[in-house]
Structures are given as structure tokens and as C-alpha cells.
Design an enzyme around this catalytic site. Sequence first.
Site, PDB file in Angstrom:
ATOM      1  N   LYS A 167       6.803  -7.026   3.892  1.00 46.93           N
ATOM      2  CA  LYS A 167       5.656  -6.127   3.944  1.00 46.93           C
ATOM      3  C   LYS A 167       4.818  -6.315   2.676  1.00 46.93           C
ATOM      4  O   LYS A 167       5.376  -6.528   1.598  1.00 46.93           O
ATOM      5  CB  LYS A 167       6.191  -4.689   4.031  1.00 46.93           C
ATOM      6  CG  LYS A 167       5.165  -3.619   4.342  1.00 46.93           C
ATOM      7  CD  LYS A 167       5.876  -2.255   4.462  1.00 46.93           C
ATOM      8  CE  LYS A 167       4.927  -1.117   4.771  1.00 46.93           C
ATOM      9  NZ  LYS A 167       5.654   0.171   4.932  1.00 46.93           N
ATOM     10  N   SER A 178       4.397   2.594   9.168  1.00 47.18           N
ATOM     11  CA  SER A 178       3.422   1.737   8.536  1.00 47.18           C
ATOM     12  C   SER A 178       3.816   0.266   8.463  1.00 47.18           C
ATOM     13  O   SER A 178       2.970  -0.594   8.268  1.00 47.18           O
ATOM     14  CB  SER A 178       3.157   2.236   7.116  1.00 47.18           C
ATOM     15  OG  SER A 178       4.324   2.121   6.328  1.00 47.18           O
ATOM     16  N   SER A 213       8.575   4.835   8.498  1.00 45.04           N
ATOM     17  CA  SER A 213       7.797   3.595   8.549  1.00 45.04           C
ATOM     18  C   SER A 213       8.576   2.326   8.864  1.00 45.04           C
ATOM     19  O   SER A 213       7.983   1.271   9.068  1.00 45.04           O
ATOM     20  CB  SER A 213       7.031   3.388   7.244  1.00 45.04           C
ATOM     21  OG  SER A 213       5.905   4.235   7.196  1.00 45.04           O
TER      22      SER A 213
END
Lengths: 102, 479, 493
Positions: free
Chosen positions: C79, C154, C178
Amino acid sequence: MAIDFAEEVDHVAHLARLTLDWEEKVRMAEQLSKILETARRVQELDTTGIEPTAHVITLPAVLREDLTRPSLPLNRVLQNAPTRQKDFFRVPSITAVKQVEE
Amino acid sequence: MKMKYDTVIGLEIHLELQTHSKLFCGCSTTFGQEPNINCCPICLGLPGSLPVFNRRAIELAVSVALALNSAVQQKSRFDRKNYFYPDLPKGYQISQYDQPLARGGYLEIEFDEESRRINLERVHLEEEAGKLMHAGDSIFDSSYSLVDYNRAGIALLEIVTKPDIHSGREARLFLEDLRTLLLYTGASDCKMEEGSLRCDANISLRPVGSTALGTRVEVKNMNSFRAVEMALNYEVKRQEEILSADGHIIQETCHWDEEKKETIPLRGKEGSSDYRYFPEPDLLPLTLEASFIEKQSALLPELPRQRRVRFKEHYGLNGKEATLLTENRTLGDFFEAAANDYSDYRNLVKWIQGDLLYQLRESGKSVEQIEPGLLVELITLLNNGNITRPVAKELLAEMVLSGKSPHKLVQEKGLGRISGQEKLLPLVDRVIAENPEAVENYRRGKEKASAFLVGRVMALSGGRADPEELSKLIKGKIS
Amino acid sequence: MKLYEKTAADLGRLFQKKEVSAVEVVRSFLDRIEKVEPYLKAFITHTPAMALETANEIDNRRMSGEELHPLAGVPIAIKDNMCTEGLRTTCASRILENFIPPYDAAVVGALKRVGMPLLGKTNMDEFAMGSSTENSAFFTTRNPWDRERVPGGSSGGSAVVVSAGMAPLALGSDTGGSIRQPASFCGLIGLRPTYGRVSRYGLIAFASSLDQIGPFSLTALDGALLMNIIAGYDPLDSTSLPESVPDYPLGLEEDVKKLRIGIIRQNVSKDFDPEVTAAVMKLVSILEENGAEIDEVSLPLTDYGLGAYYLIAPAEASSNLGRYDGVRYGHNAGGDDIESMFSRTRGEGFGPEVKRRIMIGTYALSAGYFDAFYLQAMKVRTLIRRDYAIAFNRFDLLVGATTPTPAFKIGEKTDDPLQMYLSDICNITDALAGLPSLSVPSGLHSNGLPMGTQLTAPAFQEGLLFKVANFLEQKRDPLPRWPRVELPEGGLQ
């Protein structure tokens, strides 16, 4: 009583140093009023005598020994500087402050 | 009738602790280096970086708190103080808000021959900000500023007094005594000129007899103890004038302008900032075991006031002498080391406060560089009559410069005392022959004339003759 | 079977047995990325050259007979909120669009030491604030199971790359769901570790007391292997825990018979999509057949958890994001004076959701509101921890749905932040309590989308979560391994 965030938007935006245009402010006021309405439900609970949780870890803090480690090379320190002058970070005047719009 | 006012002053002292590395990272704390070279992701506040406590900083903070009689808390917490300023790398300062490292405490100071206790509010630990350099002449008219983060993240101790101080002079005395104490603990080098000790003041006036506090003004940018005294005196006068004219004091922050010798309101900073303190999630609460605090307490050196009392009692010194020897920890250490081998303590102090301090100033050396035994050796040589007083003074200068033993110097330079008639008489005869006028004057009853003759012989002997012995010899010759 | 279709464990085995080289493995994934990425948009930054370089290096190390980690040579994506030295790290924000960290996050260092080639940095909601990856300042990532739908967030980009075969493994971060929510939306295993289990050093903070890094994987074994690399004490993170790390893969096959399992009533709510709840119950029945004791448990504070979370996380975020002021790095909007430079920089640099959270958080911490909002939320957090402590006296494991519905449509919730927040309703309370929690696929919805079941364990019981996930993987009805990405030309990939 519903929370009317409209009055707070300017003050909070200033505290947070966020320039918001008029439309953003209107939308923000409406959305934040709703969100805070939900968040405010925490006030329904009786928390008398309850300690707040700031950390879920209950261990004491660790201390490191007072030893120096190499710092970053200067070019790495400054590599992301948006405005630099020589080996400094440069910023605009810190005193010529405009009045905050009310 | 003119209203009388009491002055109420509270001080906030910031102290850079003498650690090798910064409070939360391993960057060096060395002062005066090229800009931005003591920086890493942590002290630059780069995204993703995290703080870790420096053990030494905690130890030093605890020892200062203990020296100030402040109650060290077994549990204290670190909080974020949120505000925006370019010298603040993270948009918040890691500080302590409602659970400080230590609460209360006091410092006793001597004020007009009396002891005064200045009470403290708290002692807490926080991180230093970076340094801003302003283009233009001052902070007030610069078009841009430059930021150096070398200083950012150095361990900073904040000491907050209660509003217990009543004049600029008292504030200054407090700071001087505080500085002495802090130097004893070794926690900081307390250099105001380098910013490792800084002081802000809150000052307000109130009518004599009133207990409510008046509106206060915060004064910053005072770069010496003298500046603190002057700035506060200035504020007292300024506020007095406003109040006497039925005016109102505005709560504000002022800068002391060293050039103009006046306080100038600082625009632009929010009047009452909303710092939105909350517990620092990246640091767990600081828990200090009782044993940790006890250990720091045991490691604490004897403090200036205790030492002053002991010096008076144990060595029979007077107040002035004791103060001199305790104002400076190393000078006191020097005295004690010397006093181990020499028991005429008062005489020792006289040598230290007179000739030794003078020679140190002259040579630019510090007392740590002088071996205490050498001074004892010198005084003993003099007391035993091996050298004369003038020679002793000369030797002291030499000894301070070279670090050589007085014994050695006497031998090397042939400075031993000249005594005995066989050595002195030829010199005496010569002086008498060369100064018939003085001899005549003496015979007419002018006692002073003999002193003149003694001086001449002393000069011939290079100061190595003993003036008393000479005086007898000369008087015997010409009476 | 193509290389990119294999699990990380299989790839590692093939590599160790010298049946494939790391370069071959990386090439296979790079080819796959080239094919499907244009239709999914999961990466912010691609690093093919770097991946090949690492692969080449690890091939050489293998040739020289060095003993290597089982995941050596197995590529990974991370990420874009984990700092990578010399490689742009954006947090999907304009304000960090050109930020090049001068240091590696602790987890990145760990991956490098093992020799896992990095394929790229994945898309996310800006500063990890969001549940759909629509809050990325750059573009929206699409769910490979249905490109009209969100991948969750997310960590949506990380979920998509694994789900679509663009990487066998990925790292995400979980503040309030997330990792688990996108894992559920994309049919993957996603673990949020115990708070303090994985170092946060170098993870760009959203809400520091909640953020944790964790793995996305196709199987429990793959997740366990990756956790072995990233878990453990880090002296650079003061909130990192000294607890020793078990060998997660080693315990995977242990018996799960006598488990006491609590079904969280609030997380199998009748307001949820009934198929989602039915899928949870199906998995529970598998465990029951195997000898687990099953009962219901109520966590009545769940409703308040949302409120507490949406005060605590924004409060911390408002402070964490104070550093983006245009002075040392990031976007700078200019200005004649410092105040206007700060406000314009931040006004231009942050997107709408980030601004909303900064505003809420600033408000909750500000004078006059602190006690009623932030402090009260912290006290509710204590009550929530207590709720879990009581529940774990009775149960070894708590289960429920990971999300109330399968993936929703792109744009469906963007106008209503509160509806968006509610999609994390099942993931918030355990995050507030700092507990480990894992989403395991529980089947396909009749609309063809994956659904997830969430398992929550006491602190440090990641091993148990992997063990149960592994067991369910073997016993449940087989699921399609992954979506057949529908390309616009009509062909199936």
C-alpha cells in the site's frame, strides 16, 4: 438538539489551517452536523468513574540509551523541500499576517 | 493620591538538557553546526517516523526536579500540543500537559540578606523546536525566514514558577541561583547566549492589598538575566502608567527589544491559542519505578545551599567566602580538594578569591585545569619561608599557565629565598651607599625612608629576599 | 497453471526446488499486470525494474547455496502509505504526490531482507481515510469481480492486486477495517494483527492508536508466511510489543475441535444482506460439526463504537496531518505570508474526505468540546475493551460478517459520508480494542460477489485466526480461486 456546525466551520477551518471555498463550507457544515450527530451518541453512555483509553497497550514506555546515530546526509534532508535557500528550508514572512476572515 | 501596585511575576524557564542525542531520536545535539545536518526522519517529522524516549533525558529531568524539591510523579504522560509554526516539524510539539513529570517544588534564594522561597508550579519535559532566521533586521520586518532543524527535538525541560516573584531584580536573582543549581546537577550548560537556557515571564500588577491577579502580559525574547530584569522593570513602569491613568492592560505577548530597551507587542500569534492537547498516541505513559527515582536522588550532588552551610560550619568561612566557593561548583570542588592538605582554610580562600581567580581570568584557563595540590604546595613554600610573597605571586601566575609544580619552578628559576647576612649584607651595603639621602632622612626620624631602602634591596634581589629580615638588617646598619 | 495463478507458498516451494527462478516469477506477474491493470487501476507506482533487480539478486543468492526464507523470490505489492527509500510514497494524496522518503518503513526493510521483489505501490483512499478507494486523489480502483463496483478500502489497491493475480501477496493497513473490508469485497484472507504486533515505523500515520499493517493473501498459509516476516518487536516503534512471535505456518494444521465460538449478534444483524449472514452461519456450522461449541454473544456497544471511532480516529488524524504544511516536503501553494501559505497548501493538497476528518478531529479536540467528544470517546473505548474482555472469558473466538453487504457500486455512497462509514460497522469495535481480526471468504453471493466472515481473537492470537481460516479453507465448498476479470473487449482473463 441538532448540532449546527455552520457557525463553527470558519473557526475550526482556521484552527486546522484549511482554506475552504464557499461551497466547501456549506457542504462541510451540513455533513459535519450529521456526522457529529451520530458521534455524539457516545454521550448517551454513563462513563462515571471510567478511565479513558489513550493506548490499548498497558506496558510502560521503553527507554532507549543516549547514543547518537548518524543523521541523514544533507541532500536527503533537503530533497523534498518545496522551497529552499542554500542549506535552509525557506518560508514566507511569519509576521505579515492577514486578518482571518470572519 | 497615586495608587500603589504590587508586581506579580511568574517565570517559565526552558532548559536544554545535556544529552548526546535528541529526546526522541539518535541525532546529535552538538551546538553551532552547519544548518540541517543533525536531522533524521524523526526530528524532521517525516511522514511515518515515530519517537522513542532517551533514557538520559529522563534521568536528567528527574534529577533537576529532585534538586528543585519538586515531587517526581511515578506516572506521567506525554501529550501533543498542536499548533502551526515553521520551526515545528510535526505540527505539534510533544510536551506534557495535565500529567507532568514533577509537581510543585521550590528554590530558596537570598534576597536582600534574607532567604526567600520561590515556589514552583511544575517541571516537565518536552521537545525543542527548530530555529528560524529572519531576513531583514528583525522578526518584525522580514520578508521571509529560513529554517534550520538541527535544534529540533533536543530535550527541553520546562520549569514553571508560581506567581511568587515581585520585582525584576528578584527575578534575576532567582534565575542566577537557579542557574547555579542547574550547573551543579550537570543537567544543562545553561548558556543563555546559545539559547540552552531561556526565560519567558508573565507579569501583572495589582493594587496593594488586592488578592486578585491583574491582566498579565507575557514577555519573551529576553536573552540575558540582565535583559530579564530590565524588561520586567520596563513592564512594571509601563503597566503602572496605564493603570494610573485608568487604562486597561491588554493580555498579549511582547518581545523585549534589546536595542530600544522596550517591550513590543508581537502581532500575528493568536491571542489565546487553542492547542488541542491530547495524549500522544505514539508514546506510552512514562512509568518511573520508585527505585529509579531513588537512584537519581542518590546520584544527586550536594547542592549549593547545603554546601554553603557546610562550608561555613566545617571550614569556618564567612558568608561571602562560602557564597563565592559555592556559586561555582568546580571552584568549590577545588577548594575542598586543596583543603584536604591544608588546614588554614581562610588563608586558602584568600588565595583562591584573590590571586588564583585573577590569574585564571588573565590566562583564560578554567579552574578544572589547575591541580589543587599545586596551590597548597605554593602556600606551603611561602609559609615555610622557602620563597617570599612576591615570588609566590609570580610563581602562581607561572603555575597556572604551565601547570608545573612550584617546587620545580623554584629550582628551575632559582627563585628560592635569599637569606642570611652573608648573602644580604653586600646588597644592603650597596643600597645604603647609593642612597645617602634616604639614609639621612631615616636618621632624622622619617620611618618611611627605611621602607624605601628595603624596596631597593628587594628589587636588587629579584624579590627573593624577605622584607622583614631586610628591614632589621638595614635598621641595624644605619641607626 | 500459470505462475501468476499460484499461491505464494507454492511459488516459494517451486523457487526453493529450483524449478523456477525469481526472475521468471516476477516476469509472469509483470505480464499479468500489463494485461489487467489498465482495467483495474490498482497501482499508483509500478516498480518492474526494481522487482527484476531484486529477483535477479535473490536468484544469485539461491545459486550460491544460501539458505533462504520460504517467501524469498516471491513478489509482493504494498500500500502506498508505507515509506520506501528513494521511491515515491504518496498516500494517494496531492499533498504527497512527489514525496520521496529518504528511509524505508520497518516492514519494507523486512521484505527486502527476505528478498521479496516489490512490484509496486498500491492505490488507496487518501491517507487511508475511506472504505472504497474512491477517495484516492488520483483514480478509483475497480473490483475485479465486478468492475462497476468498489474494491473496498482503504487498502483497495492491495486487495485488488492479489485478487486479480497481479501479485501473490500484498500489505495493507487497517485503522478501522481497511484490510478486512476490502479482503471481504475481493474474496481474500485479510488480517488486522494485534495492535503493536507489527511495527508502524514508516507507516504514514492516519490514527496512531489504531493503525496496524497486515497481509492480504489467497490462503491462510500465505498470510501466515508473510506475518512471520513482518511481525515482531521494533525498538523504533514505542508501541511495538515485546511478545515473542510464534511460527504461524507451523501451527496451521493444529486441531481446532474444542473451540468455544461466540457469534456476535450485532454482526449477523437482520439489517444485513441475508445471504451475507447465511454465509457466516454456514462457516459456523462447519466448525460446529467439527466439535466447536457455538453460542451467541452480544456486544451492545457496537452502536457507540462507530461514534467513538469517528471521534478518536479523526482527532488523531487532525494532529498527524498537521505536519503537511508545505515547509519540509510535499505540496506548497505559495503565499505572501506564512499563514496563507499554510492554509492554501493544506486547502489545495487535501481531498474532501481528509478535510472532513481533519475538521471533525479538530473540533472534537478544541476548547469547549474536548470533554464531551474526545474524552467521552476515550472512555467509551474503555467500555468496549471491557466488553471484549468479558466475551473472551466465555469464548476463544468471536465471529460475524466482515461487511453488511458485498461490494457496493462505484459512486453509490460518495455523497453520503455517513453511509460510507457504516460499511465498516463490523470492523471498528475490535480495532478500538486493539484485537487481531481476520476476514476469511465465506462464499459467493447470488450476484457473483465474494462475501467475508470476520474472526476476532484475543490479543496475540493471530495463530488461532490463521488456523481456523486454514481449516475453513479446506472444509467449505470450494470457491472460484479468483475472479475472471472481464475485459471491455469482452474476453475473459
